[in-house]
Motif scaffolding. Sequence first.
Motif, PDB file in Angstrom:
ATOM      1  N   TYR A   1      36.923  47.026  20.643  1.00 28.72           N
ATOM      2  CA  TYR A   1      37.877  46.639  19.595  1.00 28.72           C
ATOM      3  C   TYR A   1      38.759  47.846  19.310  1.00 28.72           C
ATOM      4  CZ  TYR A   1      34.167  43.273  18.321  1.00 28.72           C
ATOM      5  OH  TYR A   1      33.215  42.311  18.314  1.00 28.72           O
ATOM      6  N   ASP A   2      39.918  47.569  18.722  1.00 26.75           N
ATOM      7  CA  ASP A   2      40.744  48.662  18.214  1.00 26.75           C
ATOM      8  C   ASP A   2      40.487  48.810  16.733  1.00 26.75           C
ATOM      9  OD1 ASP A   2      41.929  49.209  20.643  1.00 26.75           O
ATOM     10  OD2 ASP A   2      43.425  47.614  20.376  1.00 26.75           O
ATOM     11  N   VAL A   3      40.459  50.058  16.260  1.00 24.96           N
ATOM     12  CA  VAL A   3      40.216  50.294  14.838  1.00 24.96           C
ATOM     13  C   VAL A   3      41.357  49.702  14.022  1.00 24.96           C
ATOM     14  CG1 VAL A   3      38.879  52.381  15.227  1.00 24.96           C
ATOM     15  CG2 VAL A   3      41.363  52.540  14.915  1.00 24.96           C
ATOM     16  N   SER A   4      41.050  49.266  12.793  1.00 23.13           N
ATOM     17  CA  SER A   4      42.115  48.768  11.927  1.00 23.13           C
ATOM     18  C   SER A   4      42.808  49.935  11.239  1.00 23.13           C
ATOM     19  CB  SER A   4      41.555  47.816  10.868  1.00 23.13           C
ATOM     20  OG  SER A   4      40.816  46.789  11.478  1.00 23.13           O
ATOM     21  N   GLU A   5      42.015  50.928  10.840  1.00 21.07           N
ATOM     22  CA  GLU A   5      42.580  52.149  10.257  1.00 21.07           C
ATOM     23  C   GLU A   5      41.804  53.332  10.802  1.00 21.07           C
ATOM     24  OE1 GLU A   5      42.598  51.966   5.887  1.00 21.07           O
ATOM     25  OE2 GLU A   5      42.986  49.828   6.198  1.00 21.07           O
ATOM     26  N   GLY A   6      42.412  54.524  10.722  1.00 21.37           N
ATOM     27  CA  GLY A   6      41.732  55.722  11.168  1.00 21.37           C
ATOM     28  C   GLY A   6      41.841  55.903  12.672  1.00 21.37           C
ATOM     29  N   GLU A   7      40.970  56.731  13.231  1.00 21.37           N
ATOM     30  CA  GLU A   7      41.106  57.102  14.638  1.00 21.37           C
ATOM     31  C   GLU A   7      39.727  57.464  15.204  1.00 21.37           C
ATOM     32  OE1 GLU A   7      44.579  59.639  16.689  1.00 21.37           O
ATOM     33  OE2 GLU A   7      43.115  60.861  15.629  1.00 21.37           O
ATOM     34  N   ILE A   8      39.511  57.058  16.453  1.00 17.27           N
ATOM     35  CA  ILE A   8      38.318  57.542  17.141  1.00 17.27           C
ATOM     36  C   ILE A   8      38.780  58.418  18.292  1.00 17.27           C
ATOM     37  CG2 ILE A   8      36.264  56.897  18.472  1.00 17.27           C
ATOM     38  CD1 ILE A   8      36.157  54.298  16.947  1.00 17.27           C
ATOM     39  N   ARG A   9      38.282  59.653  18.335  1.00 19.12           N
ATOM     40  CA  ARG A   9      38.651  60.560  19.424  1.00 19.12           C
ATOM     41  C   ARG A   9      37.422  60.903  20.247  1.00 19.12           C
ATOM     42  NH1 ARG A   9      41.448  63.041  15.226  1.00 19.12           N
ATOM     43  NH2 ARG A   9      39.776  64.585  15.102  1.00 19.12           N
ATOM     44  N   VAL A  10      37.603  60.884  21.528  1.00 15.68           N
ATOM     45  CA  VAL A  10      36.535  61.355  22.406  1.00 15.68           C
ATOM     46  C   VAL A  10      37.145  62.454  23.267  1.00 15.68           C
ATOM     47  CG1 VAL A  10      35.031  60.768  24.337  1.00 15.68           C
ATOM     48  CG2 VAL A  10      35.216  59.209  22.409  1.00 15.68           C
ATOM     49  N   SER A  11      36.455  63.601  23.373  1.00 18.95           N
ATOM     50  CA  SER A  11      37.007  64.786  24.037  1.00 18.95           C
ATOM     51  C   SER A  11      38.356  65.149  23.419  1.00 18.95           C
ATOM     52  CB  SER A  11      37.198  64.563  25.535  1.00 18.95           C
ATOM     53  OG  SER A  11      35.969  64.323  26.148  1.00 18.95           O
ATOM     54  N   GLY A  12      38.493  64.909  22.147  1.00 19.82           N
ATOM     55  CA  GLY A  12      39.690  65.342  21.437  1.00 19.82           C
ATOM     56  C   GLY A  12      40.893  64.421  21.525  1.00 19.82           C
TER      57      GLY A  12
ATOM     58  N   PHE B   1      37.434  48.872   9.807  1.00 20.73           N
ATOM     59  CA  PHE B   1      37.651  47.778  10.761  1.00 20.73           C
ATOM     60  C   PHE B   1      37.464  46.440  10.078  1.00 20.73           C
ATOM     61  CE2 PHE B   1      36.127  44.669  13.850  1.00 20.73           C
ATOM     62  CZ  PHE B   1      37.206  44.668  14.721  1.00 20.73           C
ATOM     63  N   ARG B   2      38.374  45.562  10.403  1.00 23.18           N
ATOM     64  CA  ARG B   2      38.300  44.220   9.860  1.00 23.18           C
ATOM     65  C   ARG B   2      38.499  43.228  10.992  1.00 23.18           C
ATOM     66  NH1 ARG B   2      42.033  42.197   4.946  1.00 23.18           N
ATOM     67  NH2 ARG B   2      41.218  44.144   4.148  1.00 23.18           N
ATOM     68  N   TYR B   3      37.621  42.250  11.086  1.00 22.01           N
ATOM     69  CA  TYR B   3      37.788  41.226  12.121  1.00 22.01           C
ATOM     70  C   TYR B   3      38.987  40.368  11.795  1.00 22.01           C
ATOM     71  CZ  TYR B   3      33.331  42.177  14.376  1.00 22.01           C
ATOM     72  OH  TYR B   3      32.304  42.768  15.066  1.00 22.01           O
TER      73      TYR B   3
ATOM     74  N   GLY C   1      41.229  37.587  10.824  1.00 20.81           N
ATOM     75  CA  GLY C   1      40.958  36.363  10.077  1.00 20.81           C
ATOM     76  C   GLY C   1      39.913  36.512   8.984  1.00 20.81           C
ATOM     77  N   GLU C   2      39.265  37.674   8.924  1.00 19.57           N
ATOM     78  CA  GLU C   2      38.270  37.876   7.867  1.00 19.57           C
ATOM     79  C   GLU C   2      38.957  38.483   6.653  1.00 19.57           C
ATOM     80  OE1 GLU C   2      34.298  38.391   8.440  1.00 19.57           O
ATOM     81  OE2 GLU C   2      34.820  36.520   9.478  1.00 19.57           O
ATOM     82  N   SER C   3      38.337  38.268   5.492  1.00 20.20           N
ATOM     83  CA  SER C   3      39.000  38.782   4.294  1.00 20.20           C
ATOM     84  C   SER C   3      38.569  40.212   3.987  1.00 20.20           C
ATOM     85  CB  SER C   3      38.718  37.864   3.112  1.00 20.20           C
ATOM     86  OG  SER C   3      37.331  37.664   2.998  1.00 20.20           O
ATOM     87  N   GLY C   4      37.338  40.568   4.285  1.00 18.70           N
ATOM     88  CA  GLY C   4      36.882  41.913   3.940  1.00 18.70           C
ATOM     89  C   GLY C   4      36.687  42.797   5.159  1.00 18.70           C
ATOM     90  N   ASN C   5      36.621  44.098   4.929  1.00 18.23           N
ATOM     91  CA  ASN C   5      36.350  45.033   6.014  1.00 18.23           C
ATOM     92  C   ASN C   5      34.889  44.957   6.439  1.00 18.23           C
ATOM     93  OD1 ASN C   5      38.895  45.974   6.111  1.00 18.23           O
ATOM     94  ND2 ASN C   5      38.484  47.915   5.055  1.00 18.23           N
ATOM     95  N   THR C   6      34.663  45.023   7.740  1.00 18.57           N
ATOM     96  CA  THR C   6      33.291  45.106   8.222  1.00 18.57           C
ATOM     97  C   THR C   6      32.833  46.561   8.182  1.00 18.57           C
ATOM     98  OG1 THR C   6      33.665  43.223   9.636  1.00 18.57           O
ATOM     99  CG2 THR C   6      31.785  44.602  10.177  1.00 18.57           C
ATOM    100  N   LEU C   7      33.760  47.469   8.471  1.00 20.09           N
ATOM    101  CA  LEU C   7      33.465  48.903   8.367  1.00 20.09           C
ATOM    102  C   LEU C   7      34.489  49.535   7.434  1.00 20.09           C
ATOM    103  CD1 LEU C   7      32.758  49.733  12.114  1.00 20.09           C
ATOM    104  CD2 LEU C   7      31.079  49.467  10.290  1.00 20.09           C
TER     105      LEU C   7
END
Lengths: 603, 609
Positions: free
Chosen positions: A402-413, A358-360, A362-368
């Motif tokens: 927030y929406d992830v910048s890359e990858g995926e979050i799944r809940v209950s699949g 995840f990147r905010y 306007g920020e240059s680096g990833n926060t996560l």
Amino acid sequence: MIKEKEKGKIKERNNIMYMMGLLWKADKKIVIFSFYKQIAEQAFSVIFTVYLTQYIFTCIEQQSPFEELMKLIIALCLVHVVVHIVSAVWNYQLKRRQPIIYKHIYEQVIEKSLTIEYKRFEQPDFYDRFTRALSESVDRGFQMMLALVYFAADVITAVLASFVVVNVDPFLLVFVVPSVVISFIFGKILGELYYKLDFDATRDNRVGAYVKRVFYEKKYAGELRLFGIKSIMLDRQKQAYDNLVDINRKYRRKIAGYNCLRWVLYCLLSLGVPLGYIAFTVKTNRGISVAPYLAMAIAIDFISGHISEAIDKGIEANKHSLYVKNLRSFLEYTPERSEYNTPVPETLGDIDIENVSFRYEGESGNTLNNLNIHIKKGERVAFVGHNGAGKTTLVKLIMGLYDVSEGEIRVSGKDISDYAPEEYHRHFGTVFQDFQVFALPLAQNVLMKQPENEAERQLVEDSLIKAQFGDKLQKLKETHKGIDTLLTKEFDKEGVILSGGETQKIAIARVFAKNPDIVILDEPSSALDPVAEFNMYENMMKLAEDKTVIFISHRLSSARVADRIYMLENGAVIEEGTHDSLMELGGKYAAMFTLQSQNYQEN
Amino acid sequence: MTENKEKISIGRTIQNVGYVLGLIARKDKWIVISYMLAYTVFILGNVAYDTIMIKRVIDQLTDSTPLSEILVTIGLMFGLLAVSIFVMNKVENAVITKAVGITGEIQREFYAKSARMDLSSYDDPKFYDSFVLAAQESDTMIPGAVENSALLIGNAAGILLSGGLIFTINPIIAIFPVAGFLINIVTRFAITKLENDFDLDKKKINRKSDYSRRVFYQPEYAKEIKLTGIAKPLKIQFEESIEEERQAARKYGVKIAWLSLCNWVFVFTFLSYFCVPAALAYMAIVKKTIRLGDVASMENAANAVRELLDGINYILVELQRVGLFAERFRRFEEAEENIETAVGIDDVPRHGVLEIKNMSYKYDGAENYALKNINMTVKAGEHIAIVGENGAGKTTLIKLLMRLFDVTEGEITFGGRDIREFTTSAYRNRISAVFQDYQMYATSLANNVAMEKNSPYTEEDITKALGRADFTARLGKMKKGLETEIMREFDEEGTLLSGGEAQKVAVARMFLKNGAPAISILDEPSSALDPVAEYTLNTNMMANAGDSTIIFISHRLSTTRDADRIYMFAHGEIVEQGTHEELMALNGEYRNMFEKQAHYYKNNIEEAV
């Protein structure tokens, strides 16, 4: 260049139309009534000031019968009374209806704000453009309508008066032209000067207002007395006011000059020259009636006055309409996504965080960075790490703020971005670092809605007690209205202001009252004393028996009860496991825990 | 709020307006007088044009005056107007410019004075409200005093001139504008009062509606609004307040409408549009005592008198507001300055015993004592911890030690002397403090640490102090280093610090003094810090304390454990005191608290419970 200017103009006009549309939808009657009232009032002033003056002058000059004149005056006065009645009714109606208009517009604002993505709220310009500007925007919109009303009435008045003038001598109308030109040119120049003056003064005015607040707000009072900070603040204020004087001097000189020129020219061209023409006409045409011409001198002044007024009002309406832009872009904002197809399950299950970065904006680096975490339903998970490691960002991602910048979050699949946010959020209970209490009764601050029956009121009390608020509640029952006590003094002197620790307990009580599937606690105990903290955790763990609990805490004692601990550093998981396994690992977590716990060990 | 509800006499109002003008005149003698003169010239010019000159032109038009002479008259008229316009514009803009600077200057004196008031005066709601209002209104009211007093003089001059003219031609005509004025004064004041009351009610209601809608688009509330159902009760509250506003509109609106109608019908329709033309026409047509020129100038003069009198009505309302503002402003002359400016012994010892003897404290107007019968003796160089539940009175004690308040009963002594015997500033110089509710200021980072103009500390000192507060890493990320502007108040590039970072800056203020003060007081200095930062902070604090006394409040008992003595507070009283070991052995409140906190830190949880 020219094209751009034109575009700008079209937009301004569109803003005017847009705002009028909003007002029209809010309350047609008052819009029509406003125009009607103002036009009637002003049209009547034409009859009095222009027509009647001419009539009286002529009567005097020709020594017409007095009774005839009296009849006319009386008749006109009676009509005048009717006009006043209309105005009085309008005055009343405006007071009664203005709140409805505001309600109508703000209801749209509220509905829209509910659909705007969370991340937008955090963008710095969001605050500048909307939070600060929205109220002004609506007020300006309303003033814009009133300016338009005056504009329309002034134009109509000038046209009506012109008919009277044309009747006497069409050539006299020529003398109206200069006032139109003068008002246009100078109105524009002066408008720009005032705008620039305001604009240049914005920053220094803000400094002045800020320093003022520092000196009167209670929270600064202690430090002002103990440190020398007041000298720095007074310096800033002096600098700001010195600048303001310079800015004022710079523009006011010009403003004085142009203003002078405007009115001198006006007097010359709209008063002096027509008088000269009249004198010339009267003196060179033997036997001509003087009275109508004299009345016309007054009429030209009258018409010119209304025209310059109309132009000023037009410019004013335009100026107000600029502020409408903020309201408009807020209401016309379309969220990136509004359709969600996956139904949210009855209860939320496992959480899968897969390769999430995840990147905010306007920020240059990833926060996560490339996180992989699996949280089973019913598990208690702790995120630990330094300030700024990305823990809060991570829980906000899990909750879909927030929406992830890359990858995926799944809940209950299922990918959580396919769940409708409102539905999805219903399953979470949260206590944030920066939780807020609302200026509403205590019960509503806990239940987050109006309690509808005795059971719900009981639930509020139980939740408060579990959150260690019991003693205070007892006191509030004696001194105030128990769970119906209004919180904060925002708009009611009877309201109660709670301490930091007490408000935190209310935030915690919300979770007890909601009974959610997933509990998220972001440093819920920072303001609590040790006993309250201990009891709160005990209760939370009891409540959370079959629930998923994710918590962030700097007090590692609380992390210890977690089924699984994730140690984050610079947006990545550097260690994970149970407390025991991490202690065994002897890594950063172990070091941190030892540091914090050494003083608690029996020697 | 008590806004505007207070009433002051007319005499007092005049005195108050005079007071504000006096304040302004002390900064610049000429601005009040020059504005009065300029405005008077302007009004007289306009009135003369409307009456004397118009009459002259009409007379000349109707008799046999040659055209050239009439043109001269018209030229004179124009010249008169041009001069009055010129004078007015030049002076007005110059005055506004100067008034800005003067307002700033008066405000600075006001602020400086406010910082000398006793802190306890903030707890008197009436005093505090009027303090805030006076501060807020100063930007409009100070220039307002100049402007409105000039308008008053100018309008009065205009009335004298046009009134005089009417009298020379026919005194009867003067009856109408004067009658109009009287009716106007009665009805207008009634209307203004109703409108003020309506405004007050509306303001109160609007606070509710503004709040209930504002939270929807204020970023700090966004999470709760989105995650919970709170939107609904807020919407209901918003709608309720709209309905309340409509009720208030009904209550006041009907009366205002009726009064306005009466006012308009009598003042405008009857007296101005009926009586004046009828009387003039009667004299001109039936009696034949006046000529056409007289009619025009009299009508204009009557209108001028009416308009100027009406103007005076509004000016008086404004001046009343200025008077009310001045009343609040002047209250500060009487504000108590017992503590801040107290002068006494300047030589405060570097080392001394701090002793609290039978001390109690009650906040003004409070029913219960915040602190009861406190006794403490702190020797120089001791490390003292104060612990206890939220609301036990710990922070109040700190404020008393700093002499932000004076004790209600008993005494606090330092080096054997009651602290009230010292010059306050000299005494406070011996103390450095970190408050629980520390604040950041919109100025440079360096200023936020040094907290004074021309501080004796170098950049190196400040950097070192920040380092001890564990701020080095963050400082490294700041492009402008110590000169970085904190907060975005005036600088888009300004830095917003998180809670933990701000706390470090606040703690750095204490480190900067580097043990120079005799006593360091810290009120929960690490509540927002992560464990490592907290540890660093504690270690540095002990390492740099030198021989100074440290008093600190903390909820984290691990940090208080090593104190020379721990005081446990409950409900405003000291319930236990001693070293950690002594208190553990006592097996009382402290032990209970410590064990609860230590519970999950123990090596073996099962054993601990």
